[in-house]
Design an enzyme around this catalytic site. Structure first.
Site, PDB file in Angstrom:
ATOM      1  N   HIS A 147       5.106  10.587   0.306  1.00 49.32           N
ATOM      2  CA  HIS A 147       6.013   9.984   1.283  1.00 49.32           C
ATOM      3  C   HIS A 147       7.464   9.914   0.800  1.00 49.32           C
ATOM      4  O   HIS A 147       8.382  10.174   1.564  1.00 49.32           O
ATOM      5  CB  HIS A 147       5.543   8.568   1.629  1.00 49.32           C
ATOM      6  CG  HIS A 147       4.121   8.514   2.057  1.00 49.32           C
ATOM      7  ND1 HIS A 147       3.644   9.239   3.129  1.00 49.32           N
ATOM      8  CD2 HIS A 147       3.062   7.847   1.559  1.00 49.32           C
ATOM      9  CE1 HIS A 147       2.346   9.007   3.277  1.00 49.32           C
ATOM     10  NE2 HIS A 147       1.962   8.170   2.330  1.00 49.32           N
ATOM     11  N   GLU A 170       2.385   8.241  -4.172  1.00 44.32           N
ATOM     12  CA  GLU A 170       3.118   7.775  -2.999  1.00 44.32           C
ATOM     13  C   GLU A 170       4.490   8.446  -2.918  1.00 44.32           C
ATOM     14  O   GLU A 170       4.989   8.745  -1.838  1.00 44.32           O
ATOM     15  CB  GLU A 170       3.265   6.248  -3.025  1.00 44.32           C
ATOM     16  CG  GLU A 170       1.951   5.507  -2.833  1.00 44.32           C
ATOM     17  CD  GLU A 170       1.382   5.663  -1.408  1.00 44.32           C
ATOM     18  OE1 GLU A 170       2.155   5.586  -0.442  1.00 44.32           O
ATOM     19  OE2 GLU A 170       0.161   5.867  -1.295  1.00 44.32           O
ATOM     20  N   HIS A 173       0.859  -1.189   0.000  1.00 45.41           N
ATOM     21  CA  HIS A 173       0.000   0.000   0.000  1.00 45.41           C
ATOM     22  C   HIS A 173       0.899   1.244   0.000  1.00 45.41           C
ATOM     23  O   HIS A 173       0.674   2.187  -0.726  1.00 45.41           O
ATOM     24  CB  HIS A 173      -0.918  -0.019   1.214  1.00 45.41           C
ATOM     25  CG  HIS A 173      -1.879   1.130   1.274  1.00 45.41           C
ATOM     26  ND1 HIS A 173      -3.042   1.101   1.993  1.00 45.41           N
ATOM     27  CD2 HIS A 173      -1.841   2.364   0.714  1.00 45.41           C
ATOM     28  CE1 HIS A 173      -3.686   2.248   1.854  1.00 45.41           C
ATOM     29  NE2 HIS A 173      -2.976   3.030   1.099  1.00 45.41           N
TER      30      HIS A 173
END
Ligand SMILES: *[C@@H]1O[C@H](CO)[C@@H](O)[C@H](O)[C@H]1NC(C)=O
Ligand SMILES: *[C@@H]1O[C@H](CO)[C@@H](O)[C@H](O)[C@H]1NC(C)=O
Ligand SMILES: *[C@@H]1O[C@H](CO)[C@@H](O)[C@H](O)[C@H]1NC(C)=O
Ligand SMILES: *[C@@H]1O[C@H](CO)[C@@H](O)[C@H](O)[C@H]1NC(C)=O
Ligand SMILES: *[C@@H]1O[C@H](CO)[C@@H](O)[C@H](O)[C@H]1NC(C)=O
Length: 261
Positions: A128, A124, A77
């Site tokens: 992050h 992502e 994920h």
């Protein structure tokens, strides 16, 4: 012109374009390839692995769900951390991940029809990866995604459950302790580890595992307050309740949102 020469030229062109972009980037954030240290205050990462068999349960719009035919195992994920969207100055292109594409497509696919897998990776990276990039070894899109794949390999949930005899099934459930013990050899039993379920018509169904890691990627992280929080796709996701029966639904590619109906 041979295909190879063409590729080489394209690579040179891409690199040139990127370095132009770097020098043109906002000066307060990026002079060279390093991200301002003020973003590097996070201590913990949280490897988040999901089970495609139950990911689609409880999505608001269930027809948005799609499990690519090659997907049979747990997928990534994300690798969130506390900081968020540190620097939009570091663009990512699909070509950056070319060599990882087969592995990423297998282990980190988008399960939403509305998102290509690359779009998922790009999100992502921005959310992050751009924050992780202040640490040596994760300081480029390629390195960040390589690390994520290595971690997925190290924390092999499929193997752990299989070894404990926990198999996907619609009609058999497992005690929550049984699941916890099955995973402990791989992910430890650190209080920071989270095993998440979704409630499907009264049944608790295993959906996600979150594994805390220190900045140096060792298992566990003492700085609990720093642990990244990833918004859940739906409110229905929660830590699997103690003393409950947990289902581990099979992956049904033809009806991903109703694997057991
Ligand atoms: C790169 O930039 C950062 C922040 O702007 C600075 O602290 C660092 O010294 C620079 N490194 C080099 C090698 O110029
Ligand atoms: C649900 O998702 C499908 C596929 O993406 C889309 O065609 C449809 O319009 C969506 N329905 C709603 C109510 O958003
Ligand atoms: C899926 O997991 C099983 C069990 O660990 C393993 O044997 C198999 O090779 C994995 N398949 C892929 C495509 O990773
Ligand atoms: C239990 O589920 C499995 C697959 O999930 C199925 O093959 C089997 O027939 C089911 N058994 C019963 C008794 O319903
Ligand atoms: C990794 O970081 C943790 C927490 O900062 C520390 O306790 C541990 O000794 C480090 N391990 C290695 C191998 O550097």
């Amino acid at each position: 012109m041979s295909g190879l020469l063409m590729m080489a030229l394209l690579t040179v062109l891409t690199l040139t374009l990127e370095s132009d972009h770097w020098t043109a980037g906002p000066p307060e954030k990026i002079q060279n390839h390093s991200i301002s240290p003020r973003f590097c205050t996070w201590q913990c990462l949280k490897l988040t692995l999901q089970w495609p068999g139950s990911f689609c349960l409880g999505l608001k719009n269930s027809s948005q769900c799609r499990i690519p035919p090659n997907i049979q195992n747990w997928t990534i994920h994300g690798l969130p951390l506390k900081a968020h969207t540190c620097c939009r100055c570091w663009p990512i292109f699909h070509s950056d991940l070319k060599e990882l594409d087969p592995e990423l497509s297998q282990l980190w696919p988008s399960l939403l029809k509305t998102h290509s897998s690359f779009l998922f990776w790009k999100d992502e990276w921005i959310k992050h990866g751009s924050c992780a990039a202040c640490v040596e070894g994760m300081n480029s899109p390629l390195l960040y995604f390589q690390i994520c794949l290595k971690l997925r390999e190290r924390f092999d949930i499929d193997r752990a459950l299989e070894d404990a005899g926990i198999k996907p099934s619609c009609n058999q459930s497992y005690q929550s302790d049984e699941v916890k013990h099955a995973l402990a050899p791989v992910i430890g039993d650190d209080p920071g580890v989270q095993i998440q379920c979704i409630n499907e018509k009264g049944r608790e169904v295993l959906v996600q595992v979150k594994i805390p890691l220190s900045q140096n990627l060792t298992l566990g992280c003492l700085h609990e307050e720093d642990q990244g929080t990833e918004p859940q796709p739906t409110q229905l996701w929660h830590p699997c309740p103690h003393d409950s029966h947990i289902f581990y639904f099979p992956i049904k590619h033809d009806r991903p949102h109703q694997p057991c109906d």
